[in-house]
Design a protein around this motif. Structure first.
Motif, short mmCIF file in Angstrom:
data_model
loop_
_atom_site.label_atom_id
_atom_site.label_comp_id
_atom_site.label_asym_id
_atom_site.label_seq_id
_atom_site.Cartn_x
_atom_site.Cartn_y
_atom_site.Cartn_z
N ARG A 58 -29.96 81.88 24.72
CA ARG A 58 -30.01 82.09 23.38
C ARG A 58 -29.88 80.35 22.54
O ARG A 58 -30.19 80.01 21.69
CB ARG A 58 -28.67 82.94 22.52
N ILE A 59 -28.71 79.79 23.36
CA ILE A 59 -28.56 78.51 23.12
C ILE A 59 -29.83 77.57 22.87
O ILE A 59 -30.20 76.94 22.30
CB ILE A 59 -27.18 77.83 23.61
N ARG A 62 -32.29 78.21 20.63
CA ARG A 62 -32.01 77.58 18.94
C ARG A 62 -32.15 76.10 19.15
O ARG A 62 -32.45 75.57 17.94
CB ARG A 62 -30.61 78.03 18.65
N GLU A 64 -34.15 74.31 20.51
CA GLU A 64 -35.38 73.84 21.15
C GLU A 64 -35.40 72.76 22.00
O GLU A 64 -35.97 71.83 21.83
CB GLU A 64 -36.22 73.49 19.63
N ARG A 155 -42.44 78.46 20.47
CA ARG A 155 -40.96 78.58 20.47
C ARG A 155 -40.57 79.75 21.20
O ARG A 155 -41.20 80.71 21.44
CB ARG A 155 -40.61 78.66 19.18
N ALA A 160 -32.69 89.25 18.44
CA ALA A 160 -31.39 89.11 17.61
C ALA A 160 -30.47 89.84 18.02
O ALA A 160 -30.43 90.96 18.63
CB ALA A 160 -31.58 89.13 16.31
#
Length: 160
Positions: A58-59, A62, A64, A155, A160
């Motif tokens: 997840r990190i 986010r 990129e 991306r 979520a």
């Protein structure tokens, strides 16, 4: 760059092998007790690894970020489970229960010179050879369409 990639791969493999040995995951008794639901240690250990990976992914999505060794964007596409995933997981679980090890611990057992690790490694290699022969392939393809070129502007998609 190839030497750097090989060195990084060797380092990551050594750290992974050390962690498997240190945690007791190469011990067939630990695996057997977990598979017989006598001890939850292995499940908690694997759960913490999955949780850490989920947070890390997840990190990465986010921020990129780009891959350190190949300098490409980090991206993936979620895939729904199919029949081959279920069959593969059942076969993996059966082999894990019979041998008391999965491929990571087998490599660590061989590295430690544990005799049954060599026997299990022969079984793993025989299974891979049989699969390759059955498929008539020299190497396996990724689960997704191997002919499609990755989109560099893609991306990462993380639910979520």
């Amino acid at each position: 760059m190839a030497a750097r990639q090989h060195a990084a791969g060797a380092f990551i493999g050594l750290v992974f092998g050390f962690m498997l040995c240190w945690s007791g995951m190469v011990d067939p008794d630990v695996i057997r007790r977990a598979l017989l639901f006598e001890d939850a240690y292995m499940f908690f250990f694997m759960g913490s690894a999955v949780g850490t990976a989920a947070i890390g992914l997840r990190i990465l999505a986010r921020l990129e970020r780009r891959a350190v060794l190949v300098d490409e964007p980090i991206a993936w596409t979620p895939e729904r489970a199919t029949r081959r995933h279920v069959g593969g997981s059942l076969l993996f679980g059966l082999g894990w229960g019979v041998s008391g090890a999965c491929p990571g611990p087998v490599a660590a057992q061989v590295g430690q010179g544990i005799g049954w690790g060599f026997v299990t490694l022969v079984g793993v290699l025989a299974g891979v050879w049989l699969y390759m022969r059955r498929e008539g392939a020299v190497e396996t393809e990724p689960a997704s369409d191997a002919t499609a070129a990755p989109d560099p502007s893609a991306r990462a998609v993380v639910p979520a």
